[in-house]
Every structure is written in structure tokens, then in C-alpha cells.
Design an enzyme around this catalytic site. Structure first.
Site, PDB file in Angstrom:
ATOM      1  N   ARG A 177      -4.725  12.499   7.164  1.00  0.00           N
ATOM      2  CA  ARG A 177      -4.523  10.781   6.491  1.00  0.00           C
ATOM      3  C   ARG A 177      -5.052  10.201   7.790  1.00  0.00           C
ATOM      4  O   ARG A 177      -5.092   9.345   7.104  1.00  0.00           O
ATOM      5  CB  ARG A 177      -3.336  10.705   5.781  1.00  0.00           C
ATOM      6  CG  ARG A 177      -2.781  10.980   4.734  1.00  0.00           C
ATOM      7  CD  ARG A 177      -1.615  10.858   4.585  1.00  0.00           C
ATOM      8  NE  ARG A 177      -1.122   9.352   5.053  1.00  0.00           N
ATOM      9  CZ  ARG A 177      -1.357   8.632   3.346  1.00  0.00           C
ATOM     10  NH1 ARG A 177      -1.792   8.821   1.740  1.00  0.00           N
ATOM     11  NH2 ARG A 177      -1.207   6.912   3.805  1.00  0.00           N
ATOM     12  N   ARG A 181     -12.083   8.819  15.635  1.00  0.00           N
ATOM     13  CA  ARG A 181     -13.394   8.125  15.991  1.00  0.00           C
ATOM     14  C   ARG A 181     -13.694   8.534  17.227  1.00  0.00           C
ATOM     15  O   ARG A 181     -13.139   7.849  18.172  1.00  0.00           O
ATOM     16  CB  ARG A 181     -13.517   6.819  15.362  1.00  0.00           C
ATOM     17  CG  ARG A 181     -12.474   6.787  13.503  1.00  0.00           C
ATOM     18  CD  ARG A 181     -13.811   6.065  12.764  1.00  0.00           C
ATOM     19  NE  ARG A 181     -12.653   6.114  11.451  1.00  0.00           N
ATOM     20  CZ  ARG A 181     -11.896   4.235  11.028  1.00  0.00           C
ATOM     21  NH1 ARG A 181     -11.543   3.787  11.549  1.00  0.00           N
ATOM     22  NH2 ARG A 181     -11.398   4.512   9.261  1.00  0.00           N
ATOM     23  N   ARG A 253      12.481  10.873   1.865  1.00  0.00           N
ATOM     24  CA  ARG A 253      12.545   9.969   2.802  1.00  0.00           C
ATOM     25  C   ARG A 253      13.373   8.595   2.469  1.00  0.00           C
ATOM     26  O   ARG A 253      12.819   8.095   2.061  1.00  0.00           O
ATOM     27  CB  ARG A 253      11.836   9.772   3.844  1.00  0.00           C
ATOM     28  CG  ARG A 253      11.150  10.964   4.812  1.00  0.00           C
ATOM     29  CD  ARG A 253      12.378  11.999   5.474  1.00  0.00           C
ATOM     30  NE  ARG A 253      12.819  10.698   6.732  1.00  0.00           N
ATOM     31  CZ  ARG A 253      13.930  11.435   7.844  1.00  0.00           C
ATOM     32  NH1 ARG A 253      15.219  12.038   7.543  1.00  0.00           N
ATOM     33  NH2 ARG A 253      13.608  10.652   9.086  1.00  0.00           N
ATOM     34  N   ARG A 283       8.052   1.585  13.790  1.00  0.00           N
ATOM     35  CA  ARG A 283       6.519  -0.002  13.142  1.00  0.00           C
ATOM     36  C   ARG A 283       7.621  -1.102  13.186  1.00  0.00           C
ATOM     37  O   ARG A 283       8.805  -1.049  12.162  1.00  0.00           O
ATOM     38  CB  ARG A 283       5.839   0.773  12.702  1.00  0.00           C
ATOM     39  CG  ARG A 283       6.267   0.405  11.133  1.00  0.00           C
ATOM     40  CD  ARG A 283       4.606   0.960   9.901  1.00  0.00           C
ATOM     41  NE  ARG A 283       5.487   1.098   8.834  1.00  0.00           N
ATOM     42  CZ  ARG A 283       4.481   1.690   7.909  1.00  0.00           C
ATOM     43  NH1 ARG A 283       3.245   1.193   8.557  1.00  0.00           N
ATOM     44  NH2 ARG A 283       4.421   1.995   6.865  1.00  0.00           N
ATOM     45  N   GLU A 304      10.958  -1.083  11.525  1.00  0.00           N
ATOM     46  CA  GLU A 304      11.115   0.413   9.853  1.00  0.00           C
ATOM     47  C   GLU A 304      11.789   1.238  10.425  1.00  0.00           C
ATOM     48  O   GLU A 304      11.202   2.021  11.203  1.00  0.00           O
ATOM     49  CB  GLU A 304       9.591   0.000   9.322  1.00  0.00           C
ATOM     50  CG  GLU A 304       9.663   0.984   8.558  1.00  0.00           C
ATOM     51  CD  GLU A 304       8.732   0.646   7.457  1.00  0.00           C
ATOM     52  OE1 GLU A 304       7.588   0.073   7.992  1.00  0.00           O
ATOM     53  OE2 GLU A 304       7.916   2.209   7.645  1.00  0.00           O
ATOM     54  N   TYR A 352       3.676  11.584  -2.990  1.00  0.00           N
ATOM     55  CA  TYR A 352       2.971  10.364  -2.217  1.00  0.00           C
ATOM     56  C   TYR A 352       1.610   9.560  -2.560  1.00  0.00           C
ATOM     57  O   TYR A 352       0.522  10.668  -2.121  1.00  0.00           O
ATOM     58  CB  TYR A 352       3.050  10.883  -0.805  1.00  0.00           C
ATOM     59  CG  TYR A 352       2.905   9.632   0.221  1.00  0.00           C
ATOM     60  CD1 TYR A 352       3.825   8.302  -0.262  1.00  0.00           C
ATOM     61  CD2 TYR A 352       1.955   9.500   1.149  1.00  0.00           C
ATOM     62  CE1 TYR A 352       4.192   7.864   0.336  1.00  0.00           C
ATOM     63  CE2 TYR A 352       1.965   8.195   1.664  1.00  0.00           C
ATOM     64  CZ  TYR A 352       2.794   6.728   1.700  1.00  0.00           C
ATOM     65  OH  TYR A 352       2.884   5.193   2.171  1.00  0.00           O
ATOM     66  N   ASP A 354      -1.761   7.012  -2.975  1.00  0.00           N
ATOM     67  CA  ASP A 354      -1.881   5.771  -2.541  1.00  0.00           C
ATOM     68  C   ASP A 354      -2.218   4.541  -3.947  1.00  0.00           C
ATOM     69  O   ASP A 354      -1.997   5.619  -5.447  1.00  0.00           O
ATOM     70  CB  ASP A 354      -2.965   5.999  -1.871  1.00  0.00           C
ATOM     71  CG  ASP A 354      -2.790   6.548  -0.053  1.00  0.00           C
ATOM     72  OD1 ASP A 354      -1.744   5.732   0.184  1.00  0.00           O
ATOM     73  OD2 ASP A 354      -3.964   6.558   0.326  1.00  0.00           O
TER      74      ASP A 354
HETATM   75  N1  UDP Z   1       1.447   8.833  12.163  1.00  0.00           N
HETATM   76  C1  UDP Z   1       1.509   9.459  13.379  1.00  0.00           C
HETATM   77  N2  UDP Z   1       1.258   7.860  14.017  1.00  0.00           N
HETATM   78  C2  UDP Z   1       1.519   7.111  14.156  1.00  0.00           C
HETATM   79  C3  UDP Z   1       0.638   6.513  12.209  1.00  0.00           C
HETATM   80  C4  UDP Z   1       0.911   8.081  11.949  1.00  0.00           C
HETATM   81  O1  UDP Z   1       2.069  10.740  14.234  1.00  0.00           O
HETATM   82  O2  UDP Z   1       1.295   6.441  14.856  1.00  0.00           O
HETATM   83  C5  UDP Z   1       1.372  10.249  11.461  1.00  0.00           C
HETATM   84  C6  UDP Z   1       2.507  10.134  10.214  1.00  0.00           C
HETATM   85  O3  UDP Z   1       3.344  11.721  10.815  1.00  0.00           O
HETATM   86  C7  UDP Z   1       2.684   9.570   9.262  1.00  0.00           C
HETATM   87  C8  UDP Z   1       1.017  10.401   9.337  1.00  0.00           C
HETATM   88  O4  UDP Z   1       0.154  10.565  10.261  1.00  0.00           O
HETATM   89  O5  UDP Z   1       3.472   9.541   7.849  1.00  0.00           O
HETATM   90  C9  UDP Z   1       0.208   9.266   8.372  1.00  0.00           C
HETATM   91  O6  UDP Z   1       0.648   8.216   8.296  1.00  0.00           O
HETATM   92  P1  UDP Z   1       0.224   7.239   7.409  1.00  0.00           P
HETATM   93  O7  UDP Z   1      -0.735   5.345   8.730  1.00  0.00           O
HETATM   94  O8  UDP Z   1      -0.851   6.906   6.292  1.00  0.00           O
HETATM   95  O9  UDP Z   1       1.790   6.378   6.966  1.00  0.00           O
HETATM   96  P2  UDP Z   1       1.945   5.411   5.700  1.00  0.00           P
HETATM   97  O10 UDP Z   1       1.182   4.535   6.116  1.00  0.00           O
HETATM   98  O11 UDP Z   1       1.350   6.114   4.748  1.00  0.00           O
HETATM   99  O12 UDP Z   1       3.380   5.846   5.819  1.00  0.00           O
END
Ligand code: UDP
Length: 387
Positions: A177, A181, A253, A283, A304, A352, A354
Site C-alpha cells: 500500500r 519515491r 484489530r 500515531r 491511536e 480492508y 478503502d
Molecule cells: N506502516 C508502517 N509504518 C508507517 C505507516 C504504515 O509500517 O509509518 C505499515 C503498517 O503495517 C500499515 C501498512 O503499512 O498497516 C499500511 O499503511 P497505511 O497507512 O495504508 O495504513 P492505514 O492508514 O490504512 O491504517
């Protein structure tokens, strides 16, 4: 026909709307006291901030029809998701970095001033573990594409906290996901259309549900017996819940939000991730930054925390590991034998999703149902490709 949509989130609202517009009589029920499901937004009375009650939702899509659909009901204002993360650099110093990993992140993290091609060569030749040919796990995917240092700072700890599992036990698809870059583009998403509903998601969903053919009943838990009065049910509750959890529970989860307020600007951005495993939360979100066109003195923030979902908790992320997929296959087998019900949405199909995909599938589901009706056939159970 008399139609029941269980759940007043995006799936139930969009399907209900499409069928009401086609002349059917639709009832939408939800156990909660509000519409919108986990997209629910609510303006905080004290600060005036629009709060994403169940965590941040950012609308992004490449699907022009879905983009037109949401814009029909609510004005979407420009919003770019620029995520930051706090973690340790290779020297053990805590710093704020830009996500997804981009040229700024790479240069800051390694203390370099590389140009795009140089950074590409540095990561692929010096950092990436090229001995991994076909990454299968999350950890292999990270080591293969960004290498150990970036993996450990940004992904390992965060993922252990988020999923309660070591990344060596998680599929590579989760990390896919997130892009890497080799330029300074720090937009978290790569989609053509991106924005935030001016008055929140709940206002948008209220307009979708605002049709003379739709009746909404809130605060009413769905009972299977109640389905008998309807010609067809679109069920967006948990799949295992439809069957009274008779084969066991599909694992999720859940999230706990520790809400706090602040006078002024707490962190200067909407989303600050925390990569270190020793920081217990994943976060912090500061909600006023999700509406950059508004001005508020006060601020509402969420810390969170992620943990295993217990009965009674709000399910968020389907776990979908080997064990869960085996159980899912058994529930799908049961679901395919059901008549008069279509399983839809994130909980109904245990994926999951979007928001844009949820709307796309809801539109397709409603269309498929109407087409089947026109041909006089029985309504299909929309339940494919979920395992
Ligand atoms: N992830 C991570 N570090 C970060 C952000 C995301 O390791 O700082 C990993 C984490 O396992 C997460 C996955 O990347 O479940 C997908 O991230 P995304 O931001 O898409 O998660 P969401 O916002 O959907 O929870």
C-alpha cells in the site's frame, strides 16, 4: 420490492440510494445512534473542529465515476495527505521524517544530498537485500525494497504495534500500500482524485440517504428474524455475526483513541506516525488539519492504539491470516447457501476496503441486483473473490 440495508455506512447508504431511485422501498437500520459507520464525522462543540470520530478517513481514488458520485452529494475540497513520522535515525537520534519514504526521507535519514538517480542506485544497490527474489512476507518486502535501516526505523516497530505481530508473519501485500519515491513528492496517495468533504462524511452520507424511498432507523440492532419481512437484505454487518458466530469469530484489530485537546496547533500536521516500538501508540492525528480551509483556535487530537478486537469492540482491520482465511472460507460456504441476502462492505466481506472501493462495489452490487430483477431471476449473493 421491500429492501433492508443493514448498516448505514457507505455500503448501505449507496445501495439503498440506488435501489430507492429505481423505485424500491428501502429501510436502512443501524445499531449505532448515528449514520456513516466508521466514516462518521462530528463537529466538536467546544472547538468547532470536524472530528473523524473513528479515526482519519481521506478520500482518494482513480475511479472517475466514484469521484463524480461523491461530488454529487457533497463539495470536496482539496486535501493532500502529507504524513510525518517520528523515529530514530541510524545514529539513534530522534527526528521527524516525511512519509511515504521519498527523497527527502532518504537524504535526511542517511545524512546525504543525493539526486533522484543517485538515491535510486544507493537504495537498490547498497540498501536493498537483492538476495530476496520473491518477497512473500511484509519483512521480506521491506528488506527487498528499502533495506534494513529504513525498515527498522519506519516499518518494523509501527507494524508490530499496528498488527500485534512480527512483520515476518504478515503478507507483503500490506506494505505494498505504501510507495517509495525517488523525488520530493510527499503525497501519501498516488490517486488522481483526492479531497475532503466540506461538511464531513456524515453530512455526505445523510444526503445520499435523503430520498423519499428510504427510511432510516438508528439505534436498532439487527435481528435475523426481522429479515423475513423483506424481499432482500443487503447486509454490511460482520459476516460471522450473521451466523451468530457459530463457527467462531473472524479476527480483527480494533483501535482505542485517547482523545485530548490543545490550545493552538499541537503538531503542525494531520498525521504523525511513531515508528518506535517503545512508543505505545502508532500515531497521533490532529483533526483540524483534515479541514485546512477552516480556522480554529482549539484543537482535538487522538492518540491511536491498536489491539486485538474482543466481542463488543468496534472491528477495524480484518486480520486475514491463514487461520482467519480458513474460517472465512467456511463462512463463505455458508453464505453461498443463503437466499435473499447479499453480503457487502468491509465487515460483510471481511476485507480492508478503502472508501472508494466500497462505493464502487456498492454501485456494482446495486446494478447487478437490478439487472437480475429485470430478467426475473433470483437476486445474486454478491460474494465473490473475498477469500
Ligand atoms: N506502516 C508502517 N509504518 C508507517 C505507516 C504504515 O509500517 O509509518 C505499515 C503498517 O503495517 C500499515 C501498512 O503499512 O498497516 C499500511 O499503511 P497505511 O497507512 O495504508 O495504513 P492505514 O492508514 O490504512 O491504517
Amino acid at each position: 420490492m421491500k429492501i433492508l440495508c443493514v448498516g448505514a455506512g457507505l455500503s448501505g447508504a449507496v445501495i439503498g440510494r440506488q435501489l430507492a431511485e429505481a423505485g424500491h422501498s428501502v429501510t436502512v437500520v443501524d445499531a449505532r445512534s448515528h449514520i456513516g459507520g466508521n466514516c462518521h464525522t462530528e463537529r466538536d462543540a467546544d472547538t468547532g473542529v470536524m472530528v473523524h470520530v473513528y479515526g482519519p478517513h481521506i478520500f482518494h481514488t482513480d475511479d472517475a465515476e466514484v469521484w463524480d458520485y461523491v461530488n454529487r452529494f457533497e463539495t470536496f475540497l482539496p486535501y493532500k495527505n502529507r504524513v510525518k513520522t517520528t523515529s530514530l535515525d541510524p545514529g539513534g537520534k530522534r527526528q521527524v521524517f516525511s512519509l511515504p519514504v521519498n527523497l527527502h526521507t532518504i537524504n535526511q535519514f542517511f545524512g546525504k544530498t543525493l539526486r533522484p538517480e543517485e538515491a535510486h542506485a544507493f537504495i537498490t544497490e547498497e540498501q536493498a537485500d537483492t538476495s530476496i527474489e520473491t518477497p512473500e512476507t511484509f519483512e521480506e518486502q521491506a528488506l527487498r525494497f528499502v533495506g534494513k535501516d529504513l525498515y527498522e526505523a519506519f516499518f518494523k516497530g509501527y507494524t508490530i504495534k499496528q498488527w500485534g505481530m512480527h512483520p515476518s508473519g504478515l503478507p507483503a501485500s500490506i506494505l505494498k500500500r505504501l510507495p517509495v519515491r525517488f523525488n520530493y513528492d510527499d503525497n501519501y496517495f498516488f490517486h488522481q482524485f483526492q479531497g475532503m468533504p466540506e461538511n464531513g462524511y456524515t453530512a455526505m452520507i445523510a444526503k445520499i440517504l435523503d430520498h423519499p424511498g428510504i427510511t432510516v432507523t438508528l439505534g436498532t440492532a439487527f435481528e435475523r428474524a426481522g429479515a423475513a419481512e423483506y424481499d432482500h437484505v443487503f447486509y454490511s454487518g460482520p459476516l460471522d455475526g450473521w451466523f451468530g458466530y457459530e463457527l467462531g469469530r473472524l479476527g480483527y484489530r480494533t483501535l482505542d483513541f485517547e482523545r485530548f485537546t490543545h490550545q493552538g496547533d499541537y503538531q503542525g500536521c494531520a498525521v504523525m506516525n511513531y515508528g518506535e516500538e517503545t512508543v505505545p501508540y502508532t500515531r497521533i492525528t490532529e483533526h483540524k488539519h483534515f479541514s485546512p480551509w477552516e480556522n480554529h483556535e482549539g484543537s482535538v487530537c487522538y492518540r491511536e492504539f491498536s489491539r486485538a478486537c474482543e466481542p463488543g469492540d468496534v472491528p477495524y482491520y480484518p486480520i486475514r491470516q491463514v487461520k482467519e482465511k480458513a474460517l472465512l472460507a467456511e463462512y463463505v460456504r455458508l453464505a453461498q447457501q443463503e437466499e435473499g441476502v447479499s453480503f457487502v462492505g468491509r465487515l460483510g466481506t471481511y476485507r480492508y476496503l478503502d472508501m472508494d472501493v466500497t462505493i464502487r462495489e456498492a454501485l456494482d452490487c446495486a446494478r447487478g441486483f437490478l439487472a437480475a430483477q429485470e430478467q426475473g431471476g433470483t437476486a445474486p449473493v454478491f460474494f465473490t473473490d473475498v477469500i
